[in-house]
Design a protein around this motif. Structure first.
Motif, PDB file in Angstrom:
ATOM      1  N   ARG A  39      45.906  43.057  30.019  1.00  0.00           N
ATOM      2  CA  ARG A  39      46.579  42.036  29.201  1.00  0.00           C
ATOM      3  C   ARG A  39      48.038  41.859  29.595  1.00  0.00           C
ATOM      4  O   ARG A  39      48.548  40.751  29.630  1.00  0.00           O
ATOM      5  N   ILE A  40      48.709  42.965  29.879  1.00  0.00           N
ATOM      6  CA  ILE A  40      50.119  42.889  30.283  1.00  0.00           C
ATOM      7  C   ILE A  40      50.232  42.184  31.631  1.00  0.00           C
ATOM      8  O   ILE A  40      51.134  41.370  31.832  1.00  0.00           O
ATOM      9  N   ILE A  41      49.338  42.486  32.547  1.00  0.00           N
ATOM     10  CA  ILE A  41      49.366  41.814  33.852  1.00  0.00           C
ATOM     11  C   ILE A  41      49.173  40.313  33.665  1.00  0.00           C
ATOM     12  O   ILE A  41      49.903  39.506  34.250  1.00  0.00           O
ATOM     13  N   GLN A  42      48.207  39.937  32.832  1.00  0.00           N
ATOM     14  CA  GLN A  42      47.980  38.516  32.570  1.00  0.00           C
ATOM     15  C   GLN A  42      49.206  37.879  31.923  1.00  0.00           C
ATOM     16  O   GLN A  42      49.592  36.762  32.258  1.00  0.00           O
ATOM     17  N   LYS A  43      49.837  38.594  31.001  1.00  0.00           N
ATOM     18  CA  LYS A  43      51.036  38.086  30.318  1.00  0.00           C
ATOM     19  C   LYS A  43      52.185  37.900  31.318  1.00  0.00           C
ATOM     20  O   LYS A  43      52.880  36.880  31.295  1.00  0.00           O
ATOM     21  N   LEU A  44      52.394  38.888  32.196  1.00  0.00           N
ATOM     22  CA  LEU A  44      53.443  38.786  33.208  1.00  0.00           C
ATOM     23  C   LEU A  44      53.199  37.609  34.142  1.00  0.00           C
ATOM     24  O   LEU A  44      54.129  36.881  34.494  1.00  0.00           O
ATOM     25  N   ARG A  45      51.947  37.434  34.519  1.00  0.00           N
ATOM     26  CA  ARG A  45      51.611  36.299  35.387  1.00  0.00           C
ATOM     27  C   ARG A  45      51.901  34.977  34.681  1.00  0.00           C
ATOM     28  O   ARG A  45      52.483  34.064  35.274  1.00  0.00           O
ATOM     29  N   LEU A  95      52.687  32.772  37.786  1.00  0.00           N
ATOM     30  CA  LEU A  95      52.259  33.355  39.057  1.00  0.00           C
ATOM     31  C   LEU A  95      50.741  33.341  39.190  1.00  0.00           C
ATOM     32  O   LEU A  95      50.033  33.656  38.234  1.00  0.00           O
ATOM     33  N   THR A  96      50.277  33.025  40.372  1.00  0.00           N
ATOM     34  CA  THR A  96      48.866  33.223  40.675  1.00  0.00           C
ATOM     35  C   THR A  96      48.654  34.713  40.933  1.00  0.00           C
ATOM     36  O   THR A  96      49.626  35.476  41.086  1.00  0.00           O
ATOM     37  N   ILE A  97      47.416  35.124  41.021  1.00  0.00           N
ATOM     38  CA  ILE A  97      47.141  36.524  41.347  1.00  0.00           C
ATOM     39  C   ILE A  97      47.731  36.856  42.716  1.00  0.00           C
ATOM     40  O   ILE A  97      48.348  37.903  42.898  1.00  0.00           O
ATOM     41  N   ALA A  98      47.577  35.961  43.671  1.00  0.00           N
ATOM     42  CA  ALA A  98      48.105  36.194  45.015  1.00  0.00           C
ATOM     43  C   ALA A  98      49.622  36.362  44.995  1.00  0.00           C
ATOM     44  O   ALA A  98      50.171  37.256  45.665  1.00  0.00           O
ATOM     45  N   GLN A  99      50.317  35.524  44.227  1.00  0.00           N
ATOM     46  CA  GLN A  99      51.772  35.635  44.131  1.00  0.00           C
ATOM     47  C   GLN A  99      52.182  36.954  43.459  1.00  0.00           C
ATOM     48  O   GLN A  99      53.127  37.604  43.891  1.00  0.00           O
ATOM     49  N   PHE A 100      51.470  37.306  42.404  1.00  0.00           N
ATOM     50  CA  PHE A 100      51.745  38.568  41.709  1.00  0.00           C
ATOM     51  C   PHE A 100      51.597  39.730  42.692  1.00  0.00           C
ATOM     52  O   PHE A 100      52.433  40.641  42.716  1.00  0.00           O
ATOM     53  N   CYS A 101      50.557  39.696  43.503  1.00  0.00           N
ATOM     54  CA  CYS A 101      50.303  40.764  44.471  1.00  0.00           C
ATOM     55  C   CYS A 101      51.361  40.792  45.566  1.00  0.00           C
ATOM     56  O   CYS A 101      51.763  41.871  46.018  1.00  0.00           O
ATOM     57  N   THR A 102      51.829  39.631  45.975  1.00  0.00           N
ATOM     58  CA  THR A 102      52.888  39.572  46.984  1.00  0.00           C
ATOM     59  C   THR A 102      54.167  40.200  46.452  1.00  0.00           C
ATOM     60  O   THR A 102      54.827  40.981  47.143  1.00  0.00           O
ATOM     61  N   ILE A 103      54.508  39.897  45.213  1.00  0.00           N
ATOM     62  CA  ILE A 103      55.720  40.447  44.597  1.00  0.00           C
ATOM     63  C   ILE A 103      55.620  41.959  44.439  1.00  0.00           C
ATOM     64  O   ILE A 103      56.558  42.692  44.744  1.00  0.00           O
ATOM     65  N   THR A 104      54.483  42.444  43.974  1.00  0.00           N
ATOM     66  CA  THR A 104      54.345  43.872  43.680  1.00  0.00           C
ATOM     67  C   THR A 104      53.923  44.709  44.878  1.00  0.00           C
ATOM     68  O   THR A 104      54.190  45.905  44.916  1.00  0.00           O
ATOM     69  N   GLY A 105      53.224  44.098  45.822  1.00  0.00           N
ATOM     70  CA  GLY A 105      52.700  44.861  46.945  1.00  0.00           C
ATOM     71  C   GLY A 105      51.356  45.510  46.647  1.00  0.00           C
ATOM     72  O   GLY A 105      50.889  46.364  47.394  1.00  0.00           O
ATOM     73  N   ILE A 106      50.729  45.101  45.536  1.00  0.00           N
ATOM     74  CA  ILE A 106      49.423  45.642  45.151  1.00  0.00           C
ATOM     75  C   ILE A 106      48.337  44.787  45.798  1.00  0.00           C
ATOM     76  O   ILE A 106      48.459  43.571  45.873  1.00  0.00           O
ATOM     77  N   ILE A 117      44.052  44.288  41.658  1.00  0.00           N
ATOM     78  CA  ILE A 117      44.478  43.557  40.451  1.00  0.00           C
ATOM     79  C   ILE A 117      43.287  42.855  39.817  1.00  0.00           C
ATOM     80  O   ILE A 117      43.103  42.887  38.600  1.00  0.00           O
ATOM     81  N   VAL A 118      42.454  42.226  40.622  1.00  0.00           N
ATOM     82  CA  VAL A 118      41.269  41.533  40.087  1.00  0.00           C
ATOM     83  C   VAL A 118      40.356  42.532  39.381  1.00  0.00           C
ATOM     84  O   VAL A 118      39.877  42.269  38.278  1.00  0.00           O
ATOM     85  N   ASP A 119      40.129  43.691  40.004  1.00  0.00           N
ATOM     86  CA  ASP A 119      39.294  44.725  39.368  1.00  0.00           C
ATOM     87  C   ASP A 119      39.898  45.197  38.044  1.00  0.00           C
ATOM     88  O   ASP A 119      39.184  45.407  37.068  1.00  0.00           O
ATOM     89  N   CYS A 120      41.207  45.346  38.013  1.00  0.00           N
ATOM     90  CA  CYS A 120      41.884  45.765  36.786  1.00  0.00           C
ATOM     91  C   CYS A 120      41.732  44.694  35.705  1.00  0.00           C
ATOM     92  O   CYS A 120      41.379  44.999  34.562  1.00  0.00           O
ATOM     93  N   ILE A 121      41.966  43.451  36.067  1.00  0.00           N
ATOM     94  CA  ILE A 121      41.850  42.345  35.104  1.00  0.00           C
ATOM     95  C   ILE A 121      40.430  42.239  34.564  1.00  0.00           C
ATOM     96  O   ILE A 121      40.214  41.989  33.381  1.00  0.00           O
ATOM     97  N   ASN A 122      39.459  42.461  35.422  1.00  0.00           N
ATOM     98  CA  ASN A 122      38.054  42.389  35.014  1.00  0.00           C
ATOM     99  C   ASN A 122      37.546  43.684  34.383  1.00  0.00           C
ATOM    100  O   ASN A 122      36.362  43.809  34.073  1.00  0.00           O
ATOM    101  N   ASN A 123      38.453  44.654  34.219  1.00  0.00           N
ATOM    102  CA  ASN A 123      38.115  45.964  33.657  1.00  0.00           C
ATOM    103  C   ASN A 123      37.064  46.706  34.473  1.00  0.00           C
ATOM    104  O   ASN A 123      36.314  47.520  33.938  1.00  0.00           O
ATOM    105  N   ASP A 124      37.030  46.433  35.781  1.00  0.00           N
ATOM    106  CA  ASP A 124      36.110  47.144  36.660  1.00  0.00           C
ATOM    107  C   ASP A 124      36.713  48.456  37.168  1.00  0.00           C
ATOM    108  O   ASP A 124      35.998  49.339  37.621  1.00  0.00           O
TER     109      ASP A 124
END
Length: 160
Positions: free
Chosen positions: A101-107, A112-123, A128-135
């Motif tokens: 939820r926090i990741i979604q809120k920050l985005r 930010l798209t997921i790709a942009q979020f990943c570029t900024i963080t280096g993750i 990130i997709v697995d985390c968002i999907n609770n996988d």
């Protein structure tokens, strides 16, 4: 090499010493300390020796059971133990959560798209997709990347 990067690396390598210091301040041997934290002795010792990064569950247990200040543990800054009984009580009533939820809120806040979020963080994007999907659960390394790039704390990410 920037002094900020050198300081971050120094702090990373010092986590093991801070974990050992907590145990010694509580006058416990490694096996008793590990058992109280719900760990196998060899797992605990791998954290204390710096062979493995501590799990988020381990950090949560240190905070709950020993009132360890996670900012101090991870950075060396601040007090070893939280002083306020309010903070201790507040922590005991929280449980570890997936920070999706926090990741979604920050985005959303930063548009930010997921790709942009990943570029900024280096993750990695799949993490990130697995985390968002609770996988899967976010790693400590990835959580620290988020903390370092956005105005959030580990408590914001993992306590509810």
């Amino acid at each position: 090499m920037s002094t900020h990067f050198v300081q971050k690396m120094k702090n990373h390598w010092m986590i093991k010493e801070r974990i050992k210091l907590i145990r010694l301040q509580k006058a416990k041997n490694a096996s008793d300390f590990a058992r109280q934290l719900g760990l196998e002795t060899r797992t605990y010792l791998s954290y204390e020796r710096g062979e493995r990064n501590p799990s988020l569950e381990f950090l949560q247990k240190l905070k709950q059971d020993y009132n360890v200040d996670l900012n101090w543990l991870l950075t060396g800054e601040g007090n070893t133990f939280s002083i306020s009984s309010f903070n201790r009580k507040k922590t005991e009533n929280h449980t570890l959560k997936n920070p999706d939820r926090i990741i979604q809120k920050l985005r959303a806040q930063n548009d930010l798209t997921i790709a942009q979020f990943c570029t900024i963080t280096g993750i990695k994007e799949e993490d990130i997709v697995d985390c968002i999907n609770n996988d899967s659960f976010l790693s400590l390394k990835d959580a620290l990347l988020i903390v370092n790039n956005f105005n959030v704390t580990l408590d914001d990410l993992f306590l509810n």
